[in-house]
Design an enzyme around this catalytic site. Structure first.
Site, PDB file in Angstrom:
ATOM      1  N   TYR A 141       0.846  -1.318   0.005  1.00  0.00           N
ATOM      2  CA  TYR A 141      -0.028  -0.027   0.146  1.00  0.00           C
ATOM      3  C   TYR A 141       0.990   1.153   0.145  1.00  0.00           C
ATOM      4  O   TYR A 141       2.036   1.166   0.657  1.00  0.00           O
ATOM      5  CB  TYR A 141      -0.900  -0.035   1.218  1.00  0.00           C
ATOM      6  CG  TYR A 141      -2.001  -0.973   1.258  1.00  0.00           C
ATOM      7  CD1 TYR A 141      -3.028  -0.901   0.199  1.00  0.00           C
ATOM      8  CD2 TYR A 141      -2.222  -1.768   2.310  1.00  0.00           C
ATOM      9  CE1 TYR A 141      -3.969  -1.610   0.053  1.00  0.00           C
ATOM     10  CE2 TYR A 141      -3.284  -2.682   2.225  1.00  0.00           C
ATOM     11  CZ  TYR A 141      -4.130  -2.420   1.273  1.00  0.00           C
ATOM     12  OH  TYR A 141      -5.257  -3.539   1.289  1.00  0.00           O
ATOM     13  N   HIS A 257     -10.936  -7.335  -4.365  1.00  0.00           N
ATOM     14  CA  HIS A 257     -10.745  -7.200  -3.098  1.00  0.00           C
ATOM     15  C   HIS A 257     -11.918  -8.058  -2.227  1.00  0.00           C
ATOM     16  O   HIS A 257     -11.934  -7.745  -1.090  1.00  0.00           O
ATOM     17  CB  HIS A 257     -10.757  -5.968  -2.353  1.00  0.00           C
ATOM     18  CG  HIS A 257      -9.841  -5.735  -1.473  1.00  0.00           C
ATOM     19  ND1 HIS A 257      -8.668  -4.819  -1.835  1.00  0.00           N
ATOM     20  CD2 HIS A 257      -9.562  -5.715  -0.185  1.00  0.00           C
ATOM     21  CE1 HIS A 257      -7.684  -4.532  -0.731  1.00  0.00           C
ATOM     22  NE2 HIS A 257      -8.498  -5.186   0.395  1.00  0.00           N
ATOM     23  N   ASP A 288      -7.964 -13.731  -7.392  1.00  0.00           N
ATOM     24  CA  ASP A 288      -8.775 -14.024  -6.198  1.00  0.00           C
ATOM     25  C   ASP A 288     -10.192 -13.552  -5.900  1.00  0.00           C
ATOM     26  O   ASP A 288     -10.374 -13.009  -7.076  1.00  0.00           O
ATOM     27  CB  ASP A 288      -7.658 -13.453  -5.140  1.00  0.00           C
ATOM     28  CG  ASP A 288      -7.751 -12.012  -4.569  1.00  0.00           C
ATOM     29  OD1 ASP A 288      -8.736 -11.162  -5.140  1.00  0.00           O
ATOM     30  OD2 ASP A 288      -7.000 -11.397  -3.981  1.00  0.00           O
ATOM     31  N   ILE A 291     -12.584 -17.899  -4.105  1.00  0.00           N
ATOM     32  CA  ILE A 291     -12.178 -19.200  -4.153  1.00  0.00           C
ATOM     33  C   ILE A 291     -12.445 -19.721  -2.981  1.00  0.00           C
ATOM     34  O   ILE A 291     -11.844 -19.484  -1.995  1.00  0.00           O
ATOM     35  CB  ILE A 291     -10.638 -19.154  -4.417  1.00  0.00           C
ATOM     36  CG1 ILE A 291     -10.293 -18.287  -5.736  1.00  0.00           C
ATOM     37  CG2 ILE A 291      -9.985 -20.421  -4.518  1.00  0.00           C
ATOM     38  CD1 ILE A 291     -10.577 -19.064  -7.106  1.00  0.00           C
TER      39      ILE A 291
END
Length: 372
Positions: A141, A257, A288, A291
């Site tokens: 970040y 996210h 992602d 999952i």
């Protein structure tokens, strides 16, 4: 998973299915922790859509293909993974295990896969790197100016990480209403040793402004100051995927996210085909968000992902049984993957392709997280 035995798994060995892992985690966590682990932004439409989208992909198996015992291994950034399921970055992972990111990194080594280590995670990135032999990728970040960023990248390089993963989908922290209703604010209560002493720690309002101001010029600058492979996490369109590849990004990471940022977003798996097409081999693709099964992993690989990553399921595995619980979760995913590949008539993940899938209407709707 070399070296994984009944003794290694301990009590976690009696977990025979993924739903059992989730249920044990739910029994272990407090109500606030459970809501934090499985909640999403606002109405949680994106969260539910991530699972529905997988249900809308049906397999088209081939028979008499001599699949035998399939090979579940794959390569990622030139490294062989026994299991193409990476452990995603979770800033508050210490909520689910006292050793935080270090616990995940150790499990990744045992499972023959890699892990992402978050900017906001605990312990310090150097401690995590020294405590695991797994391929590790530092999730970044941007919480400071270019001088701050250069210093952090230098720490990552000196520690021996295998890549830097810039998260670009948190211009504003998502309104996670379960946490708001519970008055649960884990971001404000956990030690953040990777940030350094000079950053504005309380509240993160100041730091979040840096993420909101990021541009492609900043990414180009970063590409020029590090020798490490560069991963961009949070890509959800072919347009941005193409721009990322044009900027020399090594991995395009498709992610919404986990449904925790933007409500009413597309499902990551629905965006994957257009991203793979736009990248056109110039970068690897990871996915992602949603999952939960070995069959989900197979679907993503069939659509062109090199690997997937798990976040919620990682947290639940740790909660269900510590490191052994997470290792057991990965073992179950690998077992489900192998079963799916064999029944598809596929001998290895390298033989997967989009023609093995068809779009269908979901068979049934159910509430998260029961729809695993």
């Amino acid at each position: 998973m070399t070296g994984v035995t009944q003794k290694t798994l301990g009590r976690a060995a009696d977990l025979l299915t993924i739903p059992e892992v989730v249920e044990r985690a739910r029994q272990t966590l407090s109500g606030d922790q459970w809501d934090y682990s499985c909640g999403g932004a606002e109405s949680e439409t994106t969260l539910r859509r991530n699972r529905t989208a997988f249900a809308e992909l049906a397999f088209r198996p081939r028979v008499l293909m001599g699949a035998g015992q399939p090979d579940t291994s794959a390569t990622f950034l030139g490294r062989l993974l026994a299991l193409p399921v990476l452990l995603a970055p979770v800033g508050s992972i210490a909520t689910f295990h006292p050793d935080g990111a270090l616990a995940c990194a150790r499990v990744a080594a045992d499972a023959g896969t890699g892990a992402f280590v978050g900017t906001l995670s605990h312990p310090a990135l150097e401690v995590v790197r020294s405590g695991s032999t797994a391929p590790l990728f530092f999730q970044l970040y941007v919480y400071g100016d270019r001088g701050w960023l250069r210093d952090l990248v230098s720490r990552v390089e000196a520690a021996g990480y295998q890549g830097i993963c810039v998260t670009v989908d948190v211009s504003a922290y998502g309104r996670r209403e379960r946490d708001l209703h519970n008055r649960y604010f884990p971001r404000q209560s956990v030690e953040r040793p990777n940030l350094g002493a000079s950053t504005d720690v309380p509240g993160m309002v100041h730091r979040d402004a840096y993420n909101a101001a990021l541009t492609w010029d900043d990414l180009a600058w970063l590409r020029g100051v590090t020798r490490l492979p560069l991963i961009v996490k949070g890509i959800m369109s072919s347009d941005d995927a193409a721009i990322a590849a044009d900027h020399g990004v090594d991995v395009v990471y498709v992610s919404n996210h986990g449904g925790r940022q933007l409500d009413h977003a597309l499902a990551s798996i629905d965006v994957l085909p257009e991203v793979v097409s736009a990248v056109d081999g110039r970068a690897e693709v990871v996915l992602d968000s949603g999952i939960m099964r070995g069959s989900d992993v197979v679907k993503a690989l069939a659509l062109g992902a090199r690997a997937v990553a798990i976040g919620k399921l990682m947290a639940w595995g740790l909660s269900a049984g510590g490191e052994a619980g997470l290792l057991r979760t990965l073992q179950l995913l690998q077992t489900e993957m192998a079963t799916t590949l064999t029944n598809l008539g596929v001998r290895s993940v390298s033989e997967l392709h989009p023609d093995l899938l068809r779009r269908v209407s979901p068979s049934a709707a159910s509430a998260w997280p029961a729809d695993l």
